[in-house]
Design a protein around this motif. Structure first.
Motif, PDB file in Angstrom:
ATOM      1  N   ARG A   1      -5.910   7.571  -9.687  1.00 12.24           N
ATOM      2  CA  ARG A   1      -4.602   7.319 -10.306  1.00 12.24           C
ATOM      3  C   ARG A   1      -4.340   8.379 -11.378  1.00 12.24           C
ATOM      4  NH1 ARG A   1      -2.717   2.229  -8.739  1.00 12.24           N
ATOM      5  NH2 ARG A   1      -0.841   2.740  -9.883  1.00 12.24           N
TER       6      ARG A   1
ATOM      7  N   ASP B   1      -2.528   4.905  -3.026  1.00  8.87           N
ATOM      8  CA  ASP B   1      -3.821   4.224  -2.937  1.00  8.87           C
ATOM      9  C   ASP B   1      -4.792   5.027  -2.074  1.00  8.87           C
ATOM     10  OD1 ASP B   1      -3.002   1.695  -4.272  1.00  8.87           O
ATOM     11  OD2 ASP B   1      -1.598   1.630  -2.600  1.00  8.87           O
ATOM     12  N   ARG B   2      -4.236   5.703  -1.064  1.00 10.28           N
ATOM     13  CA  ARG B   2      -5.059   6.490  -0.154  1.00 10.28           C
ATOM     14  C   ARG B   2      -4.353   7.800   0.108  1.00 10.28           C
ATOM     15  NH1 ARG B   2      -5.467   4.571   5.375  1.00 10.28           N
ATOM     16  NH2 ARG B   2      -3.766   3.096   5.097  1.00 10.28           N
TER      17      ARG B   2
ATOM     18  N   GLU C   1       0.831  -1.207   0.000  1.00  7.94           N
ATOM     19  CA  GLU C   1       0.000   0.000   0.000  1.00  7.94           C
ATOM     20  C   GLU C   1       0.869   1.263   0.000  1.00  7.94           C
ATOM     21  OE1 GLU C   1      -3.966   1.159   2.509  1.00  7.94           O
ATOM     22  OE2 GLU C   1      -2.213   0.560   3.657  1.00  7.94           O
TER      23      GLU C   1
ATOM     24  N   VAL D   1       0.517   5.283   0.782  1.00  6.76           N
ATOM     25  CA  VAL D   1      -0.354   6.283   1.408  1.00  6.76           C
ATOM     26  C   VAL D   1       0.306   7.648   1.278  1.00  6.76           C
ATOM     27  CG1 VAL D   1      -1.377   7.062   3.591  1.00  6.76           C
ATOM     28  CG2 VAL D   1      -1.336   4.622   3.038  1.00  6.76           C
TER      29      VAL D   1
ATOM     30  N   GLU E   1      -9.691  11.301   4.938  1.00  7.94           N
ATOM     31  CA  GLU E   1      -9.034  10.297   4.121  1.00  7.94           C
ATOM     32  C   GLU E   1      -9.830  10.120   2.837  1.00  7.94           C
ATOM     33  OE1 GLU E   1      -7.959   6.673   6.052  1.00  7.94           O
ATOM     34  OE2 GLU E   1      -8.142   5.544   4.200  1.00  7.94           O
ATOM     35  N   THR E   2      -9.120  10.026   1.717  1.00  5.15           N
ATOM     36  CA  THR E   2      -9.807   9.739   0.456  1.00  5.15           C
ATOM     37  C   THR E   2      -9.032   8.669  -0.292  1.00  5.15           C
ATOM     38  OG1 THR E   2      -8.562  11.471  -0.664  1.00  5.15           O
ATOM     39  CG2 THR E   2     -10.753  12.052   0.114  1.00  5.15           C
ATOM     40  N   ARG E   3      -9.730   7.952  -1.140  1.00  3.98           N
ATOM     41  CA  ARG E   3      -9.057   7.059  -2.082  1.00  3.98           C
ATOM     42  C   ARG E   3      -8.460   7.954  -3.154  1.00  3.98           C
ATOM     43  NH1 ARG E   3      -8.231   2.258  -1.444  1.00  3.98           N
ATOM     44  NH2 ARG E   3      -8.921   2.024   0.643  1.00  3.98           N
ATOM     45  N   ALA E   4      -7.272   7.641  -3.594  1.00  2.00           N
ATOM     46  CA  ALA E   4      -6.655   8.479  -4.615  1.00  2.00           C
ATOM     47  C   ALA E   4      -7.161   8.098  -5.995  1.00  2.00           C
ATOM     48  CB  ALA E   4      -5.143   8.313  -4.559  1.00  2.00           C
TER      49      ALA E   4
END
Ligand SMILES: Nc1ncnc2c1ncn2[C@@H]1O[C@H](COP(=O)(O)OP(=O)(O)O)[C@@H](O)[C@H]1O
Ligand SMILES: [Mg+2]
Length: 245
Positions: free
Chosen positions: A235, A217-218, A41, A43, A230-233
């Protein structure tokens, strides 16, 4: 090398607080930050200047002790380790990329990159071949024999990054690693970090640039000394297809 879904995190921060100084001059840089980062992962940590990003990273890497809270790296609670064991964990498990590169001036680029493996007891041949591979990843194969003072700032930074990603260290900590680099070279660095995450390392990237954070990823946001969001990135591909710059 890929972590099982229930594997424990490579980095675990629990309610980490850090106050610099005391009394009137005390600065509460972190007040209760918690974060888990698993193998595989990447971050990104974002936050305004002074929000405690570098402090968080230094604590995660065992360079700085928290005022309170718990830090575990690869299952080891750092507070319980002797100075010697802590140094061994820093050398063998953790790769750092900081804004100042700390290359040793009397060693060539190749020797600088091979150093963590040499210190960890690898054979010279293994250390050198791994170091060559890491330099090549950063487009620095041709400069392996150069000394730091023969390299530009951006090239020195790439050597420092090669040194952080060399070998199989499970935790990579990068504090604004693209600072002195042009955008093309910066992309190489992000690609190299992404590749290590895809190979199973846990990667923490401090950045103020949303395009860099998009490689993760985050994305977590630091504010008031803790992680506030927090967010999901997305790509980079999706940023491009969305027409951003
Ligand atoms: N060695 C130090 N002594 C005193 N205060 C510090 C020290 N390092 C950082 N700080 C303070 O702690 C806060 C967080 O700093 P830092 O972790 O460097 O934030 P960031 O990396 O997000 O800019 C800031 O207010 C900063 O001035
Ligand atoms: Mg900082």
């Amino acid at each position: 090398m890929t972590a099982a879904p229930d594997a424990s995190p490579v980095l675990r921060l629990r309610d980490v607080a850090k106050t610099y100084g005391a009394g009137e001059a005390a600065v509460a840089a972190l007040t209760g930050a918690s974060l888990d980062v698993h193998g595989g992962e990447m971050v990104a940590v974002m936050g305004t200047s002074g929000s405690g990003k570098s402090t968080l990273l230094a604590i995660a890497g065992g360079l700085l002790a928290p005022t309170s809270g718990e830090v575990e790296v690869a299952g080891r609670p750092l507070a319980t380790l002797s100075t010697r064991r802590l140094a061994a964990v820093r050398r063998e498990v953790i790769g750092f990329v900081f804004q100042d590169f700390n290359l040793l001036p009397s060693l060539t680029a190749l020797e600088n990159v091979a150093l963590p493996l040499d210190l960890g007891g690898a054979s010279t041949a293994t250390a050198r071949s791994e170091a060559r591979r890491a330099l090549a990843t950063l487009g620095m194969r041709e400069r392996a024999r150069s000394f730091p003072d023969e390299l530009s700032g951006g090239q020195r930074q790439r050597v420092a990054i090669a040194r952080a990603i060399v070998g199989e260290r499970r935790l990579l900590l990068a504090d604004e690693p693209t600072g002195a680099l042009d955008s093309v070279t910066g992309e190489h660095v992000l690609e190299a970090l992404r590749e290590r995450a895809d190979e199973g390392a846990a990667v923490v990237l401090v950045t103020h640039d949303a395009r860099h954070a998009a490689w993760a990823d985050r994305i977590v946001y630091l504010g008031d000394g803790r992680i506030v969001d927090e967010t999901r990135a997305a790509r980079p591909e999706s940023l491009l297809s969305g027409g951003v710059q």
